[in-house]
Structures are given as structure tokens and as C-alpha cells.
Scaffold this motif. Sequence first.
Motif, PDB file in Angstrom:
ATOM      1  N   THR A  72       0.836  -1.189   0.000  1.00 58.16           N
ATOM      2  CA  THR A  72       0.000   0.000   0.000  1.00 58.16           C
ATOM      3  C   THR A  72       0.876   1.247   0.000  1.00 58.16           C
ATOM      4  O   THR A  72       1.790   1.370   0.805  1.00 58.16           O
ATOM      5  N   LYS A  73       0.587   2.155  -0.926  1.00 57.71           N
ATOM      6  CA  LYS A  73       1.403   3.361  -1.045  1.00 57.71           C
ATOM      7  C   LYS A  73       0.851   4.535  -0.252  1.00 57.71           C
ATOM      8  O   LYS A  73       1.583   5.442   0.094  1.00 57.71           O
ATOM      9  N   LEU A  74      -0.449   4.532  -0.002  1.00 60.50           N
ATOM     10  CA  LEU A  74      -1.093   5.671   0.642  1.00 60.50           C
ATOM     11  C   LEU A  74      -1.630   5.313   2.021  1.00 60.50           C
ATOM     12  O   LEU A  74      -2.023   4.180   2.270  1.00 60.50           O
ATOM     13  N   THR A  75      -1.682   6.299   2.887  1.00 58.11           N
ATOM     14  CA  THR A  75      -2.315   6.143   4.190  1.00 58.11           C
ATOM     15  C   THR A  75      -3.729   6.705   4.109  1.00 58.11           C
ATOM     16  O   THR A  75      -4.073   7.427   3.161  1.00 58.11           O
ATOM     17  N   ALA A  76      -4.540   6.421   5.107  1.00 60.23           N
ATOM     18  CA  ALA A  76      -5.903   6.965   5.139  1.00 60.23           C
ATOM     19  C   ALA A  76      -5.871   8.485   5.185  1.00 60.23           C
ATOM     20  O   ALA A  76      -6.711   9.151   4.569  1.00 60.23           O
ATOM     21  N   ASP A  77      -4.892   9.078   5.886  1.00 61.07           N
ATOM     22  CA  ASP A  77      -4.788  10.537   5.943  1.00 61.07           C
ATOM     23  C   ASP A  77      -4.485  11.118   4.563  1.00 61.07           C
ATOM     24  O   ASP A  77      -5.026  12.163   4.194  1.00 61.07           O
ATOM     25  N   GLN A  78      -3.619  10.443   3.791  1.00 60.73           N
ATOM     26  CA  GLN A  78      -3.326  10.922   2.444  1.00 60.73           C
ATOM     27  C   GLN A  78      -4.563  10.842   1.554  1.00 60.73           C
ATOM     28  O   GLN A  78      -4.808  11.737   0.742  1.00 60.73           O
ATOM     29  N   VAL A  79      -5.338   9.784   1.699  1.00 58.29           N
ATOM     30  CA  VAL A  79      -6.559   9.639   0.910  1.00 58.29           C
ATOM     31  C   VAL A  79      -7.544  10.753   1.254  1.00 58.29           C
ATOM     32  O   VAL A  79      -8.153  11.361   0.367  1.00 58.29           O
ATOM     33  N   GLU A  80      -7.689  11.049   2.544  1.00 53.51           N
ATOM     34  CA  GLU A  80      -8.566  12.159   2.942  1.00 53.51           C
ATOM     35  C   GLU A  80      -8.081  13.469   2.338  1.00 53.51           C
ATOM     36  O   GLU A  80      -8.873  14.288   1.879  1.00 53.51           O
ATOM     37  N   SER A  81      -6.770  13.671   2.343  1.00 55.96           N
ATOM     38  CA  SER A  81      -6.187  14.878   1.766  1.00 55.96           C
ATOM     39  C   SER A  81      -6.472  14.955   0.266  1.00 55.96           C
ATOM     40  O   SER A  81      -6.817  16.020  -0.261  1.00 55.96           O
ATOM     41  N   ILE A  82      -6.328  13.833  -0.435  1.00 59.01           N
ATOM     42  CA  ILE A  82      -6.616  13.802  -1.878  1.00 59.01           C
ATOM     43  C   ILE A  82      -8.058  14.201  -2.127  1.00 59.01           C
ATOM     44  O   ILE A  82      -8.343  15.055  -2.973  1.00 59.01           O
ATOM     45  N   ARG A  83      -8.970  13.613  -1.401  1.00 63.22           N
ATOM     46  CA  ARG A  83     -10.400  13.920  -1.594  1.00 63.22           C
ATOM     47  C   ARG A  83     -10.697  15.381  -1.270  1.00 63.22           C
ATOM     48  O   ARG A  83     -11.472  16.041  -1.969  1.00 63.22           O
ATOM     49  N   ARG A  84     -10.064  15.895  -0.218  1.00 63.38           N
ATOM     50  CA  ARG A  84     -10.279  17.295   0.150  1.00 63.38           C
ATOM     51  C   ARG A  84      -9.733  18.223  -0.926  1.00 63.38           C
ATOM     52  O   ARG A  84     -10.404  19.175  -1.341  1.00 63.38           O
ATOM     53  N   ARG A  85      -8.515  17.957  -1.402  1.00 62.28           N
ATOM     54  CA  ARG A  85      -7.888  18.820  -2.409  1.00 62.28           C
ATOM     55  C   ARG A  85      -8.691  18.848  -3.708  1.00 62.28           C
ATOM     56  O   ARG A  85      -8.917  19.917  -4.279  1.00 62.28           O
ATOM     57  N   VAL A  86      -9.144  17.678  -4.162  1.00 64.34           N
ATOM     58  CA  VAL A  86      -9.943  17.640  -5.388  1.00 64.34           C
ATOM     59  C   VAL A  86     -11.288  18.310  -5.147  1.00 64.34           C
ATOM     60  O   VAL A  86     -11.787  19.058  -5.997  1.00 64.34           O
ATOM     61  N   GLY A  87     -11.863  18.078  -3.973  1.00 59.26           N
ATOM     62  CA  GLY A  87     -13.129  18.733  -3.623  1.00 59.26           C
ATOM     63  C   GLY A  87     -13.018  20.244  -3.563  1.00 59.26           C
ATOM     64  O   GLY A  87     -13.977  20.971  -3.837  1.00 59.26           O
ATOM     65  N   ASP A  88     -11.823  20.743  -3.212  1.00 54.77           N
ATOM     66  CA  ASP A  88     -11.576  22.189  -3.144  1.00 54.77           C
ATOM     67  C   ASP A  88     -11.247  22.789  -4.514  1.00 54.77           C
ATOM     68  O   ASP A  88     -10.968  23.979  -4.610  1.00 54.77           O
ATOM     69  N   GLY A  89     -11.223  21.939  -5.563  1.00 54.76           N
ATOM     70  CA  GLY A  89     -11.033  22.460  -6.913  1.00 54.76           C
ATOM     71  C   GLY A  89      -9.684  22.192  -7.561  1.00 54.76           C
ATOM     72  O   GLY A  89      -9.483  22.534  -8.724  1.00 54.76           O
ATOM     73  N   GLU A  90      -8.754  21.581  -6.836  1.00 51.41           N
ATOM     74  CA  GLU A  90      -7.461  21.266  -7.446  1.00 51.41           C
ATOM     75  C   GLU A  90      -7.659  20.135  -8.461  1.00 51.41           C
ATOM     76  O   GLU A  90      -8.431  19.211  -8.231  1.00 51.41           O
ATOM     77  N   SER A  91      -6.973  20.201  -9.586  1.00 48.94           N
ATOM     78  CA  SER A  91      -7.147  19.176 -10.612  1.00 48.94           C
ATOM     79  C   SER A  91      -6.585  17.835 -10.143  1.00 48.94           C
ATOM     80  O   SER A  91      -5.614  17.781  -9.383  1.00 48.94           O
ATOM     81  N   GLN A  92      -7.211  16.768 -10.617  1.00 52.31           N
ATOM     82  CA  GLN A  92      -6.751  15.429 -10.262  1.00 52.31           C
ATOM     83  C   GLN A  92      -5.321  15.206 -10.762  1.00 52.31           C
ATOM     84  O   GLN A  92      -4.521  14.568 -10.088  1.00 52.31           O
ATOM     85  N   GLY A  93      -5.001  15.743 -11.924  1.00 47.47           N
ATOM     86  CA  GLY A  93      -3.654  15.613 -12.476  1.00 47.47           C
ATOM     87  C   GLY A  93      -2.614  16.271 -11.578  1.00 47.47           C
ATOM     88  O   GLY A  93      -1.542  15.710 -11.336  1.00 47.47           O
ATOM     89  N   ALA A  94      -2.922  17.470 -11.079  1.00 47.18           N
ATOM     90  CA  ALA A  94      -1.982  18.181 -10.203  1.00 47.18           C
ATOM     91  C   ALA A  94      -1.783  17.412  -8.892  1.00 47.18           C
ATOM     92  O   ALA A  94      -0.663  17.294  -8.390  1.00 47.18           O
ATOM     93  N   VAL A  95      -2.873  16.900  -8.338  1.00 53.60           N
ATOM     94  CA  VAL A  95      -2.778  16.127  -7.103  1.00 53.60           C
ATOM     95  C   VAL A  95      -1.940  14.870  -7.350  1.00 53.60           C
ATOM     96  O   VAL A  95      -1.052  14.532  -6.561  1.00 53.60           O
ATOM     97  N   ALA A  96      -2.197  14.194  -8.460  1.00 51.91           N
ATOM     98  CA  ALA A  96      -1.462  12.970  -8.792  1.00 51.91           C
ATOM     99  C   ALA A  96       0.033  13.250  -8.922  1.00 51.91           C
ATOM    100  O   ALA A  96       0.860  12.512  -8.376  1.00 51.91           O
ATOM    101  N   ARG A  97       0.398  14.297  -9.622  1.00 54.39           N
ATOM    102  CA  ARG A  97       1.818  14.635  -9.796  1.00 54.39           C
ATOM    103  C   ARG A  97       2.478  14.963  -8.459  1.00 54.39           C
ATOM    104  O   ARG A  97       3.614  14.573  -8.217  1.00 54.39           O
ATOM    105  N   SER A  98       1.771  15.643  -7.574  1.00 62.20           N
ATOM    106  CA  SER A  98       2.369  16.031  -6.296  1.00 62.20           C
ATOM    107  C   SER A  98       2.608  14.826  -5.378  1.00 62.20           C
ATOM    108  O   SER A  98       3.486  14.867  -4.523  1.00 62.20           O
ATOM    109  N   ILE A  99       1.827  13.772  -5.563  1.00 63.38           N
ATOM    110  CA  ILE A  99       1.938  12.598  -4.696  1.00 63.38           C
ATOM    111  C   ILE A  99       2.772  11.496  -5.350  1.00 63.38           C
ATOM    112  O   ILE A  99       3.359  10.665  -4.671  1.00 63.38           O
TER     113      ILE A  99
END
Length: 157
Positions: A72-99
Motif C-alpha cells: 500500500t502506497k497511501l495512508t488513510a490521511d493521504q486519501v482524505e487529503s486527496i479527496r479534500r484537495r480535489v473537492g476544493d477544486g485542485e485538478s486530479q492531475g496536479a494532485v497525482a503529480r504532487s503525490i
Amino acid sequence: MGGHNTHGYAVVSAGGRTGGFLTVHTAWYQRLVGEVPPGLVLDHLCRNRWCVNPAHLEPVTSAENARRGARTKLTADQVESIRRRVGDGESQGAVARSIGISAPHISRIVSGHRWSPVPRAIERRHARLMPLVSSGQGGSESLASNGSRPSLALGKV
């Protein structure tokens, strides 16, 4: 008669010609604690596949067991952060590149096809036990004093 299965878990005969095999940790859990609830599997909290200590075993769903696995590469906290960031309008591509994971994987996380909501109590318990494993304090009961694997005589299971 025992051995190990293709996943590296110790197994023991479940009895009879058609009884098949049962993992040793499951046999010990059933003997000392009781049946594993239907639909659940035993997760080795100590990450030692040969450990049979019931205190190191927790019945969880297969999905939860996979989430906790070594690959497993991600923790539950990272997953929550991903969902929050995308929900706040950040592009999925930008989130993917940062992680450092793929955009399609981000999409599956956001849609709930991967990482369905994790009960926080389970995540907290897992996080609390992991320092014991890292320090070498967890799972030692499953090795003999010389470091060899134990021989288990379960009798009929």
C-alpha cells in the motif's frame, strides 16, 4: 501435516480426504478466540505471516486487509487529503503529480472505487501497533529463541 501456501502462510490439514488446508494462524485464532466472522479475514497487525498470537490478529474485510498491506502506497490521511484537495477544486492531475501516483488512480479514489471510507478506529489501532513492529517488539512470539520457525502440533482442527 503442514507446510505453507503460495502466499507464504503456514498451513495445516483441516482433516480428512477433502478437508483441505487451513492457515495455522486461523486455526489458532479459532481454537483460542472463536470463529472468524463471515466475510472477514484475519489481518496480522504485526506483519509477520508466521505469527499465531491472537493478540496480533484482527478480523477485517479483505479490502481493509489489502489497504494495510506492505504494498500500500497511501495512508488513510493521504486519501482524505486527496479527496479534500480535489473537492476544493485542485485538478486530479496536479494532485497525482504532487503525490507520485497516476491521475486515474486519483479518480478511482475520489469516486470511491478505491479506498472506500476507512473507519477511523481501525486506522488508529493499526497506527498504534505499527511502532511496536518497527522496534522489533511485535511478533517475536512466533519465532523460536534460535530464530527458526516453530513446529506446531495442532492435532485435529
